[in-house]
Design a protein around this motif. Structure first.
Motif, PDB file in Angstrom:
ATOM      1  N   LEU A 123       0.826  -1.204   0.000  1.00  0.00           N
ATOM      2  CA  LEU A 123       0.000   0.000   0.000  1.00  0.00           C
ATOM      3  C   LEU A 123       0.857   1.249   0.000  1.00  0.00           C
ATOM      4  O   LEU A 123       0.555   2.224  -0.705  1.00  0.00           O
ATOM      5  CB  LEU A 123      -0.927  -0.010   1.220  1.00  0.00           C
ATOM      6  N   GLY A 124       1.943   1.233   0.768  1.00  0.00           N
ATOM      7  CA  GLY A 124       2.871   2.358   0.747  1.00  0.00           C
ATOM      8  C   GLY A 124       3.498   2.559  -0.619  1.00  0.00           C
ATOM      9  O   GLY A 124       3.715   3.694  -1.062  1.00  0.00           O
ATOM     10  N   THR A 125       3.789   1.449  -1.294  1.00  0.00           N
ATOM     11  CA  THR A 125       4.339   1.538  -2.646  1.00  0.00           C
ATOM     12  C   THR A 125       3.339   2.195  -3.602  1.00  0.00           C
ATOM     13  O   THR A 125       3.705   3.072  -4.396  1.00  0.00           O
ATOM     14  CB  THR A 125       4.695   0.132  -3.165  1.00  0.00           C
ATOM     15  N   VAL A 126       2.085   1.782  -3.510  1.00  0.00           N
ATOM     16  CA  VAL A 126       1.055   2.355  -4.379  1.00  0.00           C
ATOM     17  C   VAL A 126       0.891   3.846  -4.106  1.00  0.00           C
ATOM     18  O   VAL A 126       0.827   4.658  -5.043  1.00  0.00           O
ATOM     19  CB  VAL A 126      -0.282   1.616  -4.177  1.00  0.00           C
ATOM     20  N   GLN A 131       1.967   9.528  -5.715  1.00  0.00           N
ATOM     21  CA  GLN A 131       2.620  10.818  -5.494  1.00  0.00           C
ATOM     22  C   GLN A 131       3.601  11.140  -6.611  1.00  0.00           C
ATOM     23  O   GLN A 131       3.717  12.295  -7.042  1.00  0.00           O
ATOM     24  CB  GLN A 131       3.333  10.821  -4.146  1.00  0.00           C
ATOM     25  N   VAL A 132       4.319  10.138  -7.084  1.00  0.00           N
ATOM     26  CA  VAL A 132       5.267  10.358  -8.185  1.00  0.00           C
ATOM     27  C   VAL A 132       4.541  10.822  -9.439  1.00  0.00           C
ATOM     28  O   VAL A 132       4.950  11.796 -10.085  1.00  0.00           O
ATOM     29  CB  VAL A 132       6.063   9.059  -8.468  1.00  0.00           C
ATOM     30  N   VAL A 137       2.788  15.087 -13.276  1.00  0.00           N
ATOM     31  CA  VAL A 137       1.740  15.884 -13.909  1.00  0.00           C
ATOM     32  C   VAL A 137       1.893  17.355 -13.568  1.00  0.00           C
ATOM     33  O   VAL A 137       1.710  18.242 -14.414  1.00  0.00           O
ATOM     34  CB  VAL A 137       0.352  15.361 -13.476  1.00  0.00           C
ATOM     35  N   THR A 138       2.259  17.638 -12.309  1.00  0.00           N
ATOM     36  CA  THR A 138       2.320  19.022 -11.856  1.00  0.00           C
ATOM     37  C   THR A 138       3.609  19.710 -12.288  1.00  0.00           C
ATOM     38  O   THR A 138       3.597  20.858 -12.767  1.00  0.00           O
ATOM     39  CB  THR A 138       2.201  19.084 -10.322  1.00  0.00           C
ATOM     40  N   ALA A 148      11.563  12.432  -5.808  1.00  0.00           N
ATOM     41  CA  ALA A 148      12.290  11.583  -4.857  1.00  0.00           C
ATOM     42  C   ALA A 148      11.442  11.179  -3.660  1.00  0.00           C
ATOM     43  O   ALA A 148      11.561  10.048  -3.165  1.00  0.00           O
ATOM     44  CB  ALA A 148      13.546  12.313  -4.373  1.00  0.00           C
ATOM     45  N   ASP A 149      10.585  12.077  -3.180  1.00  0.00           N
ATOM     46  CA  ASP A 149       9.792  11.757  -1.993  1.00  0.00           C
ATOM     47  C   ASP A 149       8.884  10.559  -2.225  1.00  0.00           C
ATOM     48  O   ASP A 149       8.803   9.640  -1.401  1.00  0.00           O
ATOM     49  CB  ASP A 149       8.952  12.975  -1.586  1.00  0.00           C
ATOM     50  N   GLY A 150       8.173  10.561  -3.355  1.00  0.00           N
ATOM     51  CA  GLY A 150       7.273   9.450  -3.645  1.00  0.00           C
ATOM     52  C   GLY A 150       8.009   8.149  -3.845  1.00  0.00           C
ATOM     53  O   GLY A 150       7.571   7.098  -3.366  1.00  0.00           O
ATOM     54  N   ILE A 151       9.132   8.202  -4.544  1.00  0.00           N
ATOM     55  CA  ILE A 151       9.906   6.980  -4.787  1.00  0.00           C
ATOM     56  C   ILE A 151      10.472   6.433  -3.483  1.00  0.00           C
ATOM     57  O   ILE A 151      10.434   5.219  -3.224  1.00  0.00           O
ATOM     58  CB  ILE A 151      11.027   7.252  -5.801  1.00  0.00           C
TER      59      ILE A 151
END
Length: 207
Positions: A123-126, A131-132, A137-138, A148-151
């Motif tokens: 779930l954390g990976t998803v 977030q990535v 997109v943004t 980097a934060d999402g990865i």
């Protein structure tokens, strides 16, 4: 370490909670499932010796019941040793079910932890991947620090979930096998005591 936990996001909280619970269960079961606490050596021989010498009174049976798991099972049979074989066996089986339930205490919780912590990591990976993609997109892909934060969250939660699940599963399987072994051995010892007690009474009756 604190930085890794913070980088993993809020899902690290349930993963860390699972790790603490699993560690407590493993420690408690390692202490409770010691052979000397469950099946002391030569216990049936000691019981037969006391019986043969006429020393197997209510106080001795109470001490036997308090001494170990096997002692509880044997004591249940000894309380009914003046009844026939089937009643003695039924009393042992009833107490045996209670003892097995105590031997398996907390194992379902440990197995649940072993099952859900990889899912929490997934779930954390998803969430990290979401977030990535939102960052792409943004902000586009030109700024790696934005991604980097999402990865990092995706990788850290996955690693943390597996780090808790793997030892939890190993100990769960170990404790299950240990309980199964104890159950078989206690059954053998209880049947042996029934044979000894009834055989002794039959020989005395024949004499």
């Amino acid at each position: 370490m604190l930085e890794l936990v913070q980088s993993g996001g809020w899902l690290m909280i349930p993963i860390l909670a699972c790790s603490v619970i699993a560690l407590a269960i493993i420690g408690e079961r390692l202490w409770a499932l010691q052979a000397r606490r469950v099946i002391p050596r030569h216990l049936v021989a000691q019981v037969w010796h006391l019986h043969r010498n006429g020393q197997l009174d209510a106080e001795r049976i109470a001490q036997l019941r308090r001494g170990s798991m096997l002692g509880r099972i044997l004591a249940a049979g000894l309380v009914n040793m003046h009844h026939d074989r089937e009643i003695m066996k039924e009393a042992i089986e009833d107490t045996g079910r209670q003892v097995v339930h105590e031997l398996e205490r907390y194992l379902n919780a440990l197995g649940t932890i072993a099952a859900i912590t990889p899912l929490l990591g997934l779930l954390g990976t998803v969430i990290g991947m979401i977030q990535v993609f939102n960052a792409i997109v943004t902000h586009g892909v030109g700024n790696p620090s934005v991604l980097a934060d999402g990865i990092s969250q995706a990788l850290i939660t996955t690693a943390a979930g597996l780090s808790v699940a793997i030892p939890s599963l190993m100990f769960y399987r170990y404790f299950r096998g240990r309980v199964d072994d104890f159950v078989v051995r206690m059954e053998q010892e209880a049947l042996r005591m029934i044979e000894v007690m009834h055989g002794e009474r039959e020989r005395e009756g024949e004499g």
